[in-house]
Design a protein around this motif. Structure first.
Motif, short mmCIF file in Angstrom:
data_model
loop_
_atom_site.label_atom_id
_atom_site.label_comp_id
_atom_site.label_asym_id
_atom_site.label_seq_id
_atom_site.Cartn_x
_atom_site.Cartn_y
_atom_site.Cartn_z
N MET A 198 39.60 -5.43 -12.09
CA MET A 198 40.29 -5.49 -12.39
C MET A 198 40.85 -6.67 -13.35
N LEU A 199 40.87 -7.81 -12.77
CA LEU A 199 41.79 -9.14 -13.82
C LEU A 199 40.88 -9.67 -14.49
N ALA A 200 39.80 -8.54 -14.91
CA ALA A 200 39.10 -8.37 -16.61
C ALA A 200 40.18 -7.33 -17.36
N GLU A 201 40.74 -6.62 -16.61
CA GLU A 201 41.74 -5.95 -17.94
C GLU A 201 40.77 -4.79 -18.40
N ASN A 231 28.13 -12.34 -14.55
CA ASN A 231 27.25 -13.22 -15.01
C ASN A 231 29.07 -13.64 -15.87
N THR A 232 29.49 -12.33 -16.18
CA THR A 232 30.75 -12.56 -17.50
C THR A 232 31.78 -13.72 -16.59
N ARG A 233 32.68 -14.37 -17.26
CA ARG A 233 32.67 -15.71 -16.82
C ARG A 233 34.12 -15.12 -17.15
N LEU A 234 34.83 -15.30 -16.39
CA LEU A 234 37.14 -15.25 -16.74
C LEU A 234 37.11 -16.39 -16.83
N ARG A 255 46.28 -14.74 -12.50
CA ARG A 255 46.41 -13.77 -12.19
C ARG A 255 46.62 -13.17 -10.64
N LEU A 256 45.82 -13.19 -10.54
CA LEU A 256 45.60 -12.67 -9.41
C LEU A 256 46.48 -12.89 -8.15
#
Length: 187
Positions: free
Chosen positions: A36-39, A46-49, A56-57
């Motif tokens: 959800m944060l990744a919009e 392994n995706t880096r946000l 934004r949490l």
């Protein structure tokens, strides 16, 4: 998992259960939160946000230590997080994490100088963030701030070396029964 699509396989979920204070369903909920944060971006573990995205949490958005929290839990220097970093953070802030784990991470968060001690300067930063969360808040007078720091050191600095070791910090928090419950993020 039913027909719920997830990038986490059975082995991942088992490993995460072993390494966190979460159930399988909790881990899936954290993964959904991460997505959800990744919009809408495609993400995997392994995706880096970016730190800005993590902040934004809702529970972090209002936390005066959100930048420090991200830096402490991030496996990168910039505060960005992989899913595993995010899961670690959420696990430590969960109700299920033991108080000693929460105390350990609180110490790291409050150690702004990253020298494994909480100095007067670290305490000053902590107090200012707590008492002045935004620009519209009234700033503590310098002498009041110093008096507060001196009082904390007098109470907590058992070896009188003008800084708090982890053991001294832990000792002070052991007298605070509400600490663990205030150091939580709920899913």
């Amino acid at each position: 998992m039913g027909n719920k699509q997830t990038a986490l396989n059975h082995d991942d979920l088992e490993a995460y259960q072993e390494l966190t204070f979460f159930t399988r369903q909790d881990i899936l909920n954290v993964y959904d939160c991460y997505k959800m944060l990744a919009e809408g971006r495609d993400v995997d573990r392994n995706t880096r946000l970016d730190q800005e995205v993590i902040c934004r949490l809702p529970e972090l958005k209002v936390n005066p230590f959100k930048d420090r929290i991200c830096k402490v839990f991030s496996s990168a220097d910039d505060g960005s997080m992989t899913f595993e970093d995010f899961l670690d953070m959420m696990s430590v802030f969960s109700d299920n994490a033991p108080k000693n784990v929460k105390v350990n991470y609180a110490f790291k968060i409050y150690d702004f100088s990253n020298n494994n001690m909480i100095t007067s300067q670290d305490l000053k930063e902590v107090i200012q963030r707590i008492t002045m969360p935004d620009e519209s808040s009234d700033k503590l007078e310098d002498e009041d701030l110093q008096l507060l720091i001196d009082n904390i050191m007098e109470e907590a600095d058992l070896d009188n070396d003008d800084c708090l070791s982890f053991q001294e910090f832990e000792h002070v928090l052991s007298k605070s029964p509400d600490f663990a419950s205030s150091f939580c993020i709920h899913l």
